[in-house]
Structures are given as structure tokens and as C-alpha cells.
Write a protein that holds these residues in place. Structure first.
Motif, PDB file in Angstrom:
ATOM      1  N   ASN A 270      -5.338  -5.333  -7.438  1.00  7.42           N
ATOM      2  CA  ASN A 270      -4.908  -4.803  -8.690  1.00  7.42           C
ATOM      3  C   ASN A 270      -4.994  -3.263  -8.481  1.00  7.42           C
ATOM      4  O   ASN A 270      -3.636  -2.831  -8.727  1.00  7.42           O
ATOM      5  N   TYR A 271      -5.641  -2.502  -7.724  1.00  5.22           N
ATOM      6  CA  TYR A 271      -5.581  -1.225  -7.404  1.00  5.22           C
ATOM      7  C   TYR A 271      -4.374  -1.202  -6.456  1.00  5.22           C
ATOM      8  O   TYR A 271      -3.367  -0.053  -6.713  1.00  5.22           O
TER       9      TYR A 271
ATOM     10  N   GLN B  38      -0.760  -0.940  -8.119  1.00  3.07           N
ATOM     11  CA  GLN B  38      -0.651   0.230  -8.868  1.00  3.07           C
ATOM     12  C   GLN B  38       0.074   1.005  -7.859  1.00  3.07           C
ATOM     13  O   GLN B  38       1.025   1.851  -8.426  1.00  3.07           O
TER      14      GLN B  38
ATOM     15  N   THR C  94       3.917   0.194  -8.584  1.00  2.00           N
ATOM     16  CA  THR C  94       4.534   0.470  -9.920  1.00  2.00           C
ATOM     17  C   THR C  94       5.282   1.486 -10.010  1.00  2.00           C
ATOM     18  O   THR C  94       5.491   2.348  -8.926  1.00  2.00           O
TER      19      THR C  94
ATOM     20  N   GLY D 119       3.709   4.719  -9.039  1.00  2.00           N
ATOM     21  CA  GLY D 119       3.149   4.753  -7.631  1.00  2.00           C
ATOM     22  C   GLY D 119       4.003   5.320  -6.495  1.00  2.00           C
ATOM     23  O   GLY D 119       5.215   5.425  -6.610  1.00  2.00           O
TER      24      GLY D 119
ATOM     25  N   SER E 219      -2.141  -7.241 -15.814  1.00  2.00           N
ATOM     26  CA  SER E 219      -1.866  -7.981 -14.325  1.00  2.00           C
ATOM     27  C   SER E 219      -2.294  -9.364 -14.696  1.00  2.00           C
ATOM     28  O   SER E 219      -3.361  -9.575 -15.569  1.00  2.00           O
TER      29      SER E 219
END
Length: 570
Positions: A74-75, A78, A81, A84, A160
Motif C-alpha cells: 500500500n505504501y 502511493q 499515484t 508520487g 485501496s
């Protein structure tokens, strides 16, 4: 009650061996059972707590590892995105219409994705996907027929969607992975609103997280999503993918579960047989030592039996053998003074009994021999009368040669009967005398009967009492053929135990009553007057209890007399 018990013991007393075994068994088993019960209870509690705590910690570790994995990807997502590091380059690529700029941005995106994979080894496949055009944009691994709707949803958090375990979207792999998907941009920009970010864990992450080896026993996992649906199972007998999670299906299993703060639950299923392995292992070890203790008790019991019971058993066996007339019993010393004294007296008693029995046997044998000699010395007057009458008849007929032969045979029979050299002769002598008797009777009856004699050449020197065969021939002539035509067979053969004599005739036969009268001497005597009762007595007296005379007969079929003799060659 006490009286009844005493009466029972009096009627059914326990043997010394039984008492020794009972006492040794009780002294071994009772302490073993008491210590065993305490040990089993204590060790069982310790092992159960140890196993349960270890398994609970392992399930918690699996849950924590999976949570960390999901948070990690999940990190990582990012960075893909709109805001990011990699996402900014993607946005520039999508915003530019300049081909050169796009190529530059493509190279930069590929470089950053490779760098991200290198610095974060948990990440496997990464993909930007255009939902509107159904086209992958940027990926580090090739894919075919990319679909999100068929993937098992694990949970949703922080914008997510998390999936898995499921088969990797990488076209050259069938390994299981966890994955994540999320929107690239949430600003509703037309250029980026249809872009989806998709990230998988690498292929070894799943195996490391859900490895059953960490439990120290075979285990299967079940992964339940936030809706209570099974999205992964290693035990297809209990659950299928997409089915509701039901604890009632797991009666044969020990379950350890951990609910995650991410709205999913991991369950470890362990077969109760495997779960109880450590306990059973300890119980088997305890049982081995218990059996070893019992074995030692048995060894001690056997030694005591050898020291105490064995000499007593030998003495009892010796007494039993004497009661069964086995007098050649001599017991060896046991090495125990008290028993050796009894054994010494027993051996003395046995020798005295043996001498006494031998003396009685000799006296009985002497009486038997006297009786037989007395019987042999008696000639039936009718036989003498009939023989003299035959001589007279032959003389009147002028049969000088037949008269001479008849007288000669008659004298030889009388001489054989009245001989004083002892009543034991060879089979050869007995057969020769029988031939004389047969010839004499053939002259009397004008050769109306036929006799066939077969003698094994190996038995000529065997010893037998006189007139063993002649009474058998007389029985065949007088009670079988009754002076009529017929045939008599005499067979003398060697057997495993000595000698077998069989005399058969094809006469009228006898019933059981006639046979009984012959053997008891009640039947009227013919010939020399030496009946079958004499033969029966002589066989038992001279050859022992294992020798016997048997008669079998059928009316109008004939009679068979069998004599089985147990003796050694003379």
C-alpha cells in the motif's frame, strides 16, 4: 462372606507360581500406576499449554507478516499515484503530445519502476492499466487478459482494494501472490481518471507467510475476508473458495485464528492427530518405561521361579510320572539344600519302587510261562482220537505211503508240542511246524481246502513262542471253513514296530458274539486244543502291552485275524 471366601480358597487354592506372579505384579504395577497418573496429568497440562501457546504465537506472527506485507505494498502504491514520484512522470507522459517527450518520460518511468523493485524486494509485478481502453500502459512484467473483477477481494482500506492469495497476472507464472489496486488520480481529470494502479507481491512472499513448517506440524490455512467469505483455503475438504466460513465444519481439527485490524481473519487448521503428537510421543515414552519396568519384574519372577518353583515343579512332575508307571525317573540336584534333601529321598523311593515292580513282573511272567507250558502240554483228546481214527482208516484202505506220512507228521507235531527246550522258537521253525500241521489236515480232509503262505525273507530269524500260528490255522479250518472247501492265506511281514501276521479265510464268517467266545476261551476247542485265548495271553505276556490280536469278520465273507508284534530280532 468370609466363610464363603475361605471355602473357595480351600476348593481352588492358588499355586505358588500364581502367588509369586501376583505379588510381583502388584508391587510393580501399583507404584507405576500412581506415579504414572500424576506424571500424565502434569505433563499433559504442560504440553497442552506449550503447544497452544506456540501455535497461537505462530498464527499471530502469520497475521502480522501479512499485515506488514499489505501495508508495504500500500505504501509502495502511493509512489505510483498522481502525487508520487513515479506517478508524476506518468502524469507528464499522459499530458504531453510530444513524441520525444513521451519517450523521455517512458524511459524515466521504467527506470524508477526498476529502482522501486530493487529497493523494495517484496514488490513483484507493477502495472498501470487503462480501464477505458483495456490496455496496460507501464509494467515490469508482461500480462495477458488482465482482469480485476475475478480476483478474490480480501479487504478495502485507505482507498485501496487488496486481493489474494490468487494466481499472478504475470503470463509466465502460476504462483500465488497478494495484490493491490487503486485509482491513479481522484481529481476526475479526464486524462487520468480511467488509470488503475496494480501491484503484486513477489512470488516467494506468499510461501514465506503461509508456510506450514513454522508450526512444527502439518497445518492448513484459511483466509476469510471482511464479508466472512473464504477467499483462500488449503483444505478443500472443509471449504471451497467463496463459501461462508463455518466453525461447525472443523470438529476434527484444532483451530487457531487471528482477526486483523485490516478487516480480515487468518485461521490455522491442525488435525487433532497431529496436534496430539507430542502428547502421544510422551505417553509412548512413558509406556516404554512402564513396559520395561514390567519386563524387569517378569525377569525377577522368572528367577524366583527358577530358584523356588522349578525344583518343586520337577518333584511334582516326577511324582506324576511315577503315578503313570514311568519308573525311570531320576531328578538332578537343584543346588538348594532343602530341595536336594527331598530329591534325594525321592530318588531312593523311586529305586525301591522300580525294584519291587521288576520283582512283581518277573513273578507274573514266570506264572504266565508256567500257565502256557501247562496249556501246551495238554492235547485235546478229540484231536488224538480223530488222528488215530484217520490212521486206522488209511491202513484199512491200504494207503501204506499215506499212512506212513500221516504217522510221521503226527509224531513231529507231538514232539514239537511236548519239546522241553523252551517255548521260544524262530519264525522259520514255527512255519515248518505249521506246514506239517497243514499237510496232516489235508490228508484228513482229502485236500479239499487250499492254503497259501507268504513270509518276508527278512523275518525268518525273528523269535516267537511255539504254537503262535497253529491256533490261527485251526480257527480258519474249524470256525471259518468248517471242514468245507475254501482258501486260507497266511502272510508274515516286517512292520515298523516288528512283525505283522495276517491269517484270512473265505469261510462263512462270525458275528461279534462268536469272536468274543473265541477270545475268552468259551468256544468249543478243536484240533490240539490251543485256542485263540492262549494266543492272546501269549502275545501280551511275551511281547508287551503294545502288541495285540484283532479279529474282524463278516457273515458269508470270511474272517481276518491280525497279530501285531512289537519285538526285536532274535
Amino acid at each position: 462372606m468370609k466363610k464363603k471366601y475361605s471355602s473357595y480358597l480351600y476348593r481352588y487354592p492358588l499355586s505358588l507360581k500364581s502367588r509369586l506372579y501376583c505379588m510381583l505384579s502388584a508391587s510393580s504395577i501399583i507404584p507405576l500406576v500412581l506415579i504414572g497418573m500424576i506424571s500424565v496429568y502434569s505433563i499433559y497440562s504442560i504440553l497442552v499449554n506449550k503447544i497452544d501457546k506456540g501455535l497461537e504465537e505462530n498464527v499471530e506472527q502469520v497475521s502480522l507478516s501479512l499485515e506488514n506485507t499489505l501495508e508495504n505494498i500500500n505504501y509502495t502504491s502511493q509512489q505510483f499515484t498522481f502525487n508520487g514520484l513515479i506517478g508524476q512522470d506518468v502524469y507528464k507522459y499522459l499530458s504531453s503530445d510530444d513524441l520525444v517527450e513521451r519517450i523521455k518520460q517512458t524511459n524515466q518511468i521504467d527506470h524508477n519502476i526498476s529502482l522501486m523493485n530493487y529497493t523494495n524486494p517484496i514488490v513483484g509485478m507493477t502495472l498501470y492499466y487503462d480501464e477505458e481502453n483495456n490496455t496496460p500502459l507501464f509494467t515490469n512484467m508482461q500480462t495477458e487478459n488482465f482482469q480485476l473483477k475475478d480476483l478474490p477481494l480480501l479487504t478495502t482500506m485507505q482507498g485501496s482494494d487488496f486481493y489474494g492469495p490468487h494466481e499472478s497476472q504475470y503470463k509466465n507464472s502460476t504462483n500465488s501472490v497478494f495484490s493491490l489496486s487503486r485509482k491513479f488520480d481522484i481529481t476526475n481529470d479526464e486524462r487520468t481518471s480511467n488509470i488503475i494502479i496494480y501491484i503484486e507481491t513477489n512470488f516467494s512472499t506468499f510461501e514465506n507467510i503461509l508456510s506450514s513448517m513454522q508450526y512444527g506440524m502439518d497445518a492448513s490455512h484459511v483466509l476469510v475476508n471482511s464479508k466472512g467469505k473464504v477467499i483462500y483455503t488449503e483444505n478443500n475438504k472443509l471449504f471451497s473458495i467463496g463459501s461462508d466460513y463455518d466453525v461447525n465444519k472443523m470438529k476434527g481439527y484444532k483451530t487457531f485464528s487471528k482477526e486483523s485490524g485490516q478487516n480480515w481473519m487468518i485461521v490455522a487448521l491442525i488435525d487433532r492427530n497431529d496436534y496430539g503428537y507430542e502428547i502421544r510421543k510422551w505417553l509412548y515414552t512413558f509406556l516404554v518405561f512402564a513396559l520395561l519396568s514390567l519386563f524387569c519384574s517378569i525377569v525377577i519372577a522368572v528367577l524366583i521361579k527358577k530358584i523356588v518353583y522349578k525344583p518343586l515343579s520337577k518333584i511334582n512332575q516326577g511324582i506324576s510320572m511315577i503315578s503313570d508307571t514311568h519308573l525311570d525317573v531320576k531328578m538332578d540336584a537343584s543346588g538348594i539344600r532343602e530341595f536336594d534333601s527331598i530329591i534325594f529321598e525321592f530318588n531312593n523311593m523311586t529305586n525301591k519302587i522300580k525294584k519291587l515292580v521288576k520283582k512283581v513282573e518277573q513273578e507274573e511272567k514266570y506264572k504266565s510261562e508256567v500257565e502256557i507250558e501247562k496249556l501246551m502240554a495238554q492235547i485235546n483228546p478229540h484231536f488224538l482220537y480223530n488222528s488215530l481214527n484217520t490212521i486206522q482208516w488209511l491202513s484199512r484202505m491200504g494207503e501204506q505211503e499215506s499212512t506212513d506220512r500221516f504217522v510221521s507228521l503226527f509224531i513231529k507235531l507231538l514232539n514239537y508240542n511236548l519239546a522241553k527246550g523252551g517255548y521260544v522258537v524262530s519264525i522259520k521253525e514255527e512255519i515248518n511246524s505249521l506246514l506239517d500241521y497243514i499237510e496232516l489236515q489235508k490228508i484228513r480232509y482229502n485236500n479239499i481246502f487250499e492254503v497259501e503262505i507268504n513270509v518276508d525273507e527278512h523275518v525268518w530269524d525273528y523269535k516267537t513262542p511255539r504254537f503262535l500260528l497253529q491256533p490261527l490255522m485251526e480257527n480258519a479250518l474249524y470256525h471259518g471253513l468248517e471242514g468245507n472247501e475254501g482258501k486260507i492265506d497266511v502272510n508274515v511281514t516286517k512292520s515298523n514296530y516288528g512283525l505283522l501276521i495276517v491269517v484270512t479265510d473265505d469261510g462263512k464268517g462270525m458275528n461279534d458274539a462268536d469272536i468274543e467266545e473265541l477270545l475268552t476261551g468259551k468256544k468249543k476247542k478243536y484240533g490240539l486244543g490251543i485256542g485263540l485265548n492262549y494266543v492272546d495271553k501269549m502275545v501280551k505276556s511275551y511281547f508287551g502291552p503294545y502288541s495285540k490280536l484283532e479279529i474282524s469278520s463278516k457273515k458269508n465273507k470270511g474272517t481276518e485275524i491280525r497279530i501285531s508284534l512289537h519285538y526285536k530280532k532274535g
